[in-house]
Design an enzyme around this catalytic site. Structure first.
Site, short mmCIF file in Angstrom:
data_model
loop_
_atom_site.label_atom_id
_atom_site.label_comp_id
_atom_site.label_asym_id
_atom_site.label_seq_id
_atom_site.Cartn_x
_atom_site.Cartn_y
_atom_site.Cartn_z
N CYS A 1 0.65 -3.01 -27.65
CA CYS A 1 1.83 -3.86 -27.43
C CYS A 1 2.78 -3.14 -26.47
O CYS A 1 2.99 -1.94 -26.61
CB CYS A 1 2.57 -4.12 -28.73
SG CYS A 1 1.59 -4.96 -29.96
N THR B 1 3.74 1.11 -5.53
CA THR B 1 4.13 0.66 -6.87
C THR B 1 3.03 0.83 -7.91
O THR B 1 3.32 0.96 -9.10
CB THR B 1 4.55 -0.83 -6.85
OG1 THR B 1 3.45 -1.60 -6.33
CG2 THR B 1 5.78 -1.05 -6.01
N ASP C 1 -2.04 5.06 -0.13
CA ASP C 1 -1.91 4.00 -1.12
C ASP C 1 -1.81 4.74 -2.45
O ASP C 1 -2.63 5.64 -2.72
CB ASP C 1 -3.16 3.10 -1.08
CG ASP C 1 -3.04 1.90 -2.00
OD1 ASP C 1 -2.78 2.10 -3.20
OD2 ASP C 1 -3.21 0.77 -1.54
N THR D 1 3.07 0.34 -0.14
CA THR D 1 3.26 -0.89 0.64
C THR D 1 4.50 -0.85 1.52
O THR D 1 4.50 -1.37 2.63
CB THR D 1 3.38 -2.10 -0.34
OG1 THR D 1 2.14 -2.23 -1.01
CG2 THR D 1 3.68 -3.39 0.39
N1 ASP Z 1 -1.36 -0.52 -3.46
C1 ASP Z 1 0.03 -0.24 -3.14
C2 ASP Z 1 0.34 1.16 -3.59
O1 ASP Z 1 0.49 1.38 -4.76
C3 ASP Z 1 0.91 -1.25 -3.81
C4 ASP Z 1 2.39 -1.09 -3.55
O2 ASP Z 1 2.87 -0.14 -3.00
O3 ASP Z 1 3.13 -1.99 -3.97
O4 ASP Z 1 0.42 2.04 -2.79
#
Ligand code: ASP
Length: 363
Positions: free
Chosen positions: A299, A109, A77, A33
């Protein structure tokens, strides 16, 4: 999977005038992102190039750091991330290890915690910082968290201790207010700027007005030993998540998947599972066939304790290894890494029981 011969990365440069004393940091841009822009037709976010990203962080030039960069020829991505990409990132680090003081990997992420775990196992004897970061909002967005994450990542990668050595000598995830050990972190929010947590290990650093390192928990690799990169992964693995009502035919089908060599079994609480005879038999049969099964808890906090309940004891008696407090990301990447090595079955079991690079609490 073997050592990559050709890397899908290409070099670019955003270098400022060089000085012998300034730290030299290599940014490795993989996508995510942080560098995305909106597709005019679909309105969905798509990965974009590194120049666009850097143009949006003019403050980077104010840092007293010499920065160079390489980027994936097709930034992705991170949902498309796989071991071939991990090999490419590790190859760049290996090829540039002596020329740079630290590395900042820009990454989506979604699978960041898998990449940080995988790299921690790949980069044996790492003595320099490999800081992975990204953002929840694209760098071009007015409310972006990407600018702060990138700038702090560059500062952390440049930080040195009193003896002039890198402060961080391991793979870490930097996000919002914290620096986490890479093989201890998990993405816990798809919305919050504080998107990562480490539920069984403290932060390596926290960020407020200053950068506060938690020196007591930082890794100090044993003296001597050159960087050794382990490129091989065996992806014949799976994660089996238990739930009340899970059926024998389903579990049998998964355990008897042709070619399967390793299973991460996500159990209840402190490592417990159904005591039905069919389940016990399937576990025993699978481990007898040489399948390495690792027990981790569903958990997010706490550890597997195999002897605490009889509902957990039978799992270890069936030859299943306790993954103690491993994260799901660290357990699957550790399994792929060990199965990809040339180790014997006994050695893999032994190493799975050990902490290789701070991923697991063993005492
Ligand atoms: N879908 C994106 C990725 O993992 C999400 C992000 O970067 O926050 O490339």
């Amino acid at each position: 999977m073997t050592t990559p011969s050709r890397s899908p990365l290409q070099t670019a440069s955003c270098r400022s005038p060089q000085s012998a004393k300034r730290p030299r940091i290599l940014i490795i841009y993989t996508g995510g992102t942080i560098g995305m822009i909106e597709n005019a037709e679909t309105r969905a976010l798509e990965p974009f190039n590194f120049d666009h990203l850097i143009e949006n962080v003019p403050k980077i030039k104010l840092l007293d750091i010499d920065i160079e960069s390489v980027e994936f020829s097709n930034p992705i991505d991170s949902s498309s991330m796989n071991p071939i990409h991990w090999q490419s990132i590790a190859k760049v680090i290996e090829d540039n290890y002596d020329s740079f003081d630290g590395f900042v990997v820009l990454h989506g992420t979604d699978t960041m915690a898998y990449t940080s775990s995988a790299l921690s196992f790949m980069l044996e004897n790492l003595r320099k910082p490999v800081i992975i970061t990204g953002s929840q909002l694209p760098i071009g967005d007015v409310r972006t968290d990407g600018e702060e994450n990138l700038i702090t990542a560059l500062q952390v990668a440049s930080a040195r201790d009193g003896e002039g050595m890198p402060m961080i000598k391991e793979v870490a995830i930097l996000f919002e207010d914290f620096l986490w050990r890479g093989n201890r972190a998990t993405k816990h929010s798809s919305d919050n700027f504080c998107a990562f947590s480490s539920n069984n290990f403290p932060a390596l650093a926290s960020f407020g007005l200053g950068i506060h390192f938690n020196r007591e928990v930082l890794r100090h690799p044993r003296p001597g030993g050159e960087l050794k990169v382990h490129y091989n992964f065996d992806t014949n693995v799976m994660v089996v998540d238990l739930f009340p009502g899970i059926q024998e035919n389903v579990v049998r089908h998964m355990f008897e998947t042709p070619g399967i060599r390793g299973i991460v079994l996500k159990t209840f609480g402190a490592g417990n599972g159904p005591t039905d005879p069919w389940f016990i038999s399937l576990l025993q049969e699978a481990t007898a066939r040489g399948i390495v099964i690792v027990n981790i808890s569903q958990c997010v906090n706490g550890s597997v304790m195999p002897g605490l309940y009889s509902a957990g004891l039978f799992i270890s008696q069936a030859g299943v290894i306790s993954g103690r407090d491993l994260t799901a990301e660290a357990s699957i990447t550790k399994l792929m890494h060990l199965l990809g090595s040339n180790h014997s079955h006994e050695r893999i079991v032994e190493l799975m029981n050990r902490s290789l690079c701070g991923e697991m609490t063993t005492d």
